[in-house]
Design an enzyme around this catalytic site. Structure first.
Site, PDB file in Angstrom:
ATOM      1  N   HIS A 111      34.755  -2.844 -37.259  1.00  0.00           N
ATOM      2  CA  HIS A 111      35.576  -2.296 -36.173  1.00  0.00           C
ATOM      3  C   HIS A 111      37.199  -2.012 -36.920  1.00  0.00           C
ATOM      4  CE1 HIS A 111      35.451  -5.690 -34.571  1.00  0.00           C
ATOM      5  NE2 HIS A 111      37.366  -5.662 -33.704  1.00  0.00           N
TER       6      HIS A 111
HETATM    7  C1  UD1 Z   1      40.141  -4.801 -29.676  1.00  0.00           C
HETATM    8  C2  UD1 Z   1      40.921  -6.304 -30.384  1.00  0.00           C
HETATM    9  C3  UD1 Z   1      40.174  -7.224 -31.459  1.00  0.00           C
HETATM   10  C4  UD1 Z   1      38.424  -7.626 -31.215  1.00  0.00           C
HETATM   11  C5  UD1 Z   1      37.847  -6.346 -30.300  1.00  0.00           C
HETATM   12  C6  UD1 Z   1      36.964  -5.974 -30.065  1.00  0.00           C
HETATM   13  C7  UD1 Z   1      43.324  -6.075 -30.174  1.00  0.00           C
HETATM   14  C8  UD1 Z   1      44.620  -5.923 -30.849  1.00  0.00           C
HETATM   15  N1  UD1 Z   1      42.145  -6.195 -30.588  1.00  0.00           N
HETATM   16  O1  UD1 Z   1      40.070  -4.377 -30.317  1.00  0.00           O
HETATM   17  O2  UD1 Z   1      40.856  -8.541 -31.816  1.00  0.00           O
HETATM   18  O3  UD1 Z   1      38.007  -7.829 -32.413  1.00  0.00           O
HETATM   19  O4  UD1 Z   1      39.007  -5.471 -29.747  1.00  0.00           O
HETATM   20  O5  UD1 Z   1      35.882  -5.157 -29.668  1.00  0.00           O
HETATM   21  O6  UD1 Z   1      43.186  -6.464 -28.802  1.00  0.00           O
HETATM   22  N2  UD1 Z   1      37.265   2.427 -26.622  1.00  0.00           N
HETATM   23  C9  UD1 Z   1      36.861   2.984 -26.001  1.00  0.00           C
HETATM   24  N3  UD1 Z   1      36.408   2.605 -25.291  1.00  0.00           N
HETATM   25  C10 UD1 Z   1      36.374   1.248 -24.616  1.00  0.00           C
HETATM   26  C11 UD1 Z   1      38.172   0.320 -25.382  1.00  0.00           C
HETATM   27  C12 UD1 Z   1      38.298   0.565 -26.285  1.00  0.00           C
HETATM   28  O7  UD1 Z   1      36.490   3.840 -26.482  1.00  0.00           O
HETATM   29  O8  UD1 Z   1      36.415   0.639 -23.426  1.00  0.00           O
HETATM   30  C13 UD1 Z   1      38.328   2.892 -27.146  1.00  0.00           C
HETATM   31  C14 UD1 Z   1      39.709   3.431 -27.830  1.00  0.00           C
HETATM   32  O9  UD1 Z   1      39.780   4.772 -28.591  1.00  0.00           O
HETATM   33  C15 UD1 Z   1      41.034   3.159 -28.578  1.00  0.00           C
HETATM   34  C16 UD1 Z   1      39.818   1.691 -29.372  1.00  0.00           C
HETATM   35  O10 UD1 Z   1      38.665   1.384 -29.072  1.00  0.00           O
HETATM   36  O11 UD1 Z   1      41.798   3.268 -28.438  1.00  0.00           O
HETATM   37  C17 UD1 Z   1      40.457   1.132 -29.624  1.00  0.00           C
HETATM   38  O12 UD1 Z   1      40.680  -0.160 -28.667  1.00  0.00           O
HETATM   39  P1  UD1 Z   1      41.526  -1.221 -28.598  1.00  0.00           P
HETATM   40  O13 UD1 Z   1      41.163  -2.133 -27.315  1.00  0.00           O
HETATM   41  O14 UD1 Z   1      42.591  -0.697 -28.506  1.00  0.00           O
HETATM   42  O15 UD1 Z   1      41.275  -2.228 -29.768  1.00  0.00           O
HETATM   43  P2  UD1 Z   1      39.897  -2.531 -30.578  1.00  0.00           P
HETATM   44  O16 UD1 Z   1      40.008  -2.124 -31.842  1.00  0.00           O
HETATM   45  O17 UD1 Z   1      38.744  -2.575 -29.634  1.00  0.00           O
END
Ligand code: UD1
Length: 371
Positions: free
Chosen positions: A206
């Site tokens: 991811h």
């Molecule tokens: C976050 C953490 C990362 C961790 C990962 C585990 C930071 C900087 N990054 O990254 O260290 O390894 O979580 O999963 O905090 N999204 C959904 N549903 C959700 C959450 C996210 O659809 O419940 C999608 C959205 O499009 C969002 C993208 O995932 O924009 C990224 O989510 P985000 O929380 O920004 O970062 P992660 O890549 O999940």
């Protein structure tokens, strides 16, 4: 002692749950408030974990959702500050390296409330990763730094952090792993996905560095397409990865890779079962490098560096970057039996949360309240 225990994203839950459980054994000492920032909000990134890890509904839910880094971190800060101005804790405990970690610790220390960091001192030396920034900031502002390995203590001391703030306690994520290993014995996860023990490869990816660029993601996909000719590959997919798979049109190639099974993100217990039973794990996650080390399962990490070098020096982990030839060569040699043998690092024994809670019980309130 009023403690706010912060969670926000998937990798926080298994680190915080053992601490919550250990604190609940001392109701006369601790009043623990569980705070969820809402960084992860999907059922499969939040609720399923709370249920499986036996965590109650959060006392405070900030509901911030996704966004750019500044926006997400800022929203958490604004909302959490309001919450603690209404009811001020003595200590804010954060875990890991996600945006929720840095946001809540920053709010706490600005209000002269003590902050404790679980899993402090890890360093990848790679400033292009948001997690490295989160780790460095959180460590440098926190009052109590709970570390998973001695290298982390050395990292912190070399940054000028006083020794008396640092407590080498072990790994709370491994507390969860040990606690739930027996429960998953009966699980039918393998049958559910038509897999056989030690005859499949588990994949999670991811990180933006692997999935946000078409050429890199495509190369990795081609590697998986090769591996699935040898053994089934199961790939529980993070929402970000799924979005990019579609955007790059890689989903249309899936019809030619019948042994590559893409699933929704799995819950903690099913995923643990798959890790334990896998012949090989390919990942870019942080925690999975540690879990596979404890489970003795070969792990190839698709990154240039790791903040968890102990999983390489002592465990079963190997760094392979994103070079498709290198990944494929090493994956095939492992599947042909050339495995690296590792050992379990010091204090990754399932009792870390108890050690943290013992340390907290030793602090008297006047020491916790600044100013
Ligand atoms: C976050 C953490 C990362 C961790 C990962 C585990 C930071 C900087 N990054 O990254 O260290 O390894 O979580 O999963 O905090 N999204 C959904 N549903 C959700 C959450 C996210 O659809 O419940 C999608 C959205 O499009 C969002 C993208 O995932 O924009 C990224 O989510 P985000 O929380 O920004 O970062 P992660 O890549 O999940």
């Amino acid at each position: 002692m009023k403690i706010d225990l912060i969670v926000g994203a998937r990798p926080n839950y298994m680190k915080a749950a053992p601490i919550y459980r250990a604190m609940k054994k001392f109701p006369e000492t601790f009043h623990c408030r569980l705070v969820h920032t809402g960084q992860h909000y999907d059922d499969r990134m939040f609720h399923i974990f709370f249920k499986e890890l036996e965590l109650p509904k959060p006392d405070i839910y900030l509901g911030v959702g996704s966004g750019l880094h500044g926006e997400q971190t800022g929203k958490i800060m604004i909302k959490y500050e309001k919450a603690i101005l209404e009811d001020r804790p003595d200590l804010v405990l954060v875990a890991g390296d996600v945006n929720s970690t840095v946001a809540c610790s920053l709010v706490a220390v600005k209000l002269h409330i003590k902050a404790g960091h679980i899993e402090a001192g890890l360093r990848s030396r790679d400033w292009s990763m948001p997690e490295e920034i989160n780790r460095i900031v959180t460590d440098n502002i926190s009052d109590y730094l709970f570390t998973t390995c001695r290298e982390a203590d050395v990292n912190l001391e070399s940054e000028g952090i006083p020794q008396e703030k640092i407590f080498f306690v072990g790994n709370t994520m491994i507390d969860s792993l040990n606690y739930y290993l027996r429960r998953i014995e009966e699980f039918d996860t393998l049958a559910d996905f038509d897999l056989e023990s030690k005859k499949f490869v588990l994949v999670t990816l991811h990180r933006p560095s692997n999935v946000d660029q078409n050429s890199v993601f495509k190369n990795i996909f081609e590697v998986l397409a090769e591996i699935q000719k040898k053994l089934p590959v199961i790939f529980p997919m993070h929402p970000r990865t799924k979005k990019m798979l579609r955007e790059f049109g890689l989903d249309t190639k899936l019809k030619n890779t019948p042994n590559l099974k893409i699933t929704e993100p799995l819950g903690y217990l099913d995923f643990l079962k798959l890790q334990k039973e896998a012949a090989l794990v390919l990942t870019d996650s942080g925690g999975i490098q540690e879990e596979t080390t404890v489970l003795g399962v070969p792990c190839l990490t698709l990154r240039k560096n790791t903040e968890r070098p102990i999983t390489i020096s002592e465990g079963t982990n190997e760094l392979v970057g994103s070079d498709p030839e290198k990944i494929l060569d090493r994956a095939i040699s492992i599947l042909d039996g050339e495995k690296k043998v590792g050992k379990i690092p010091e204090l990754w024994d399932g009792h870390t949360a108890e050690r943290i809670v013992d340390i907290l019980r030793g602090f008297r309130l006047p020491r916790l309240n600044r100013g």
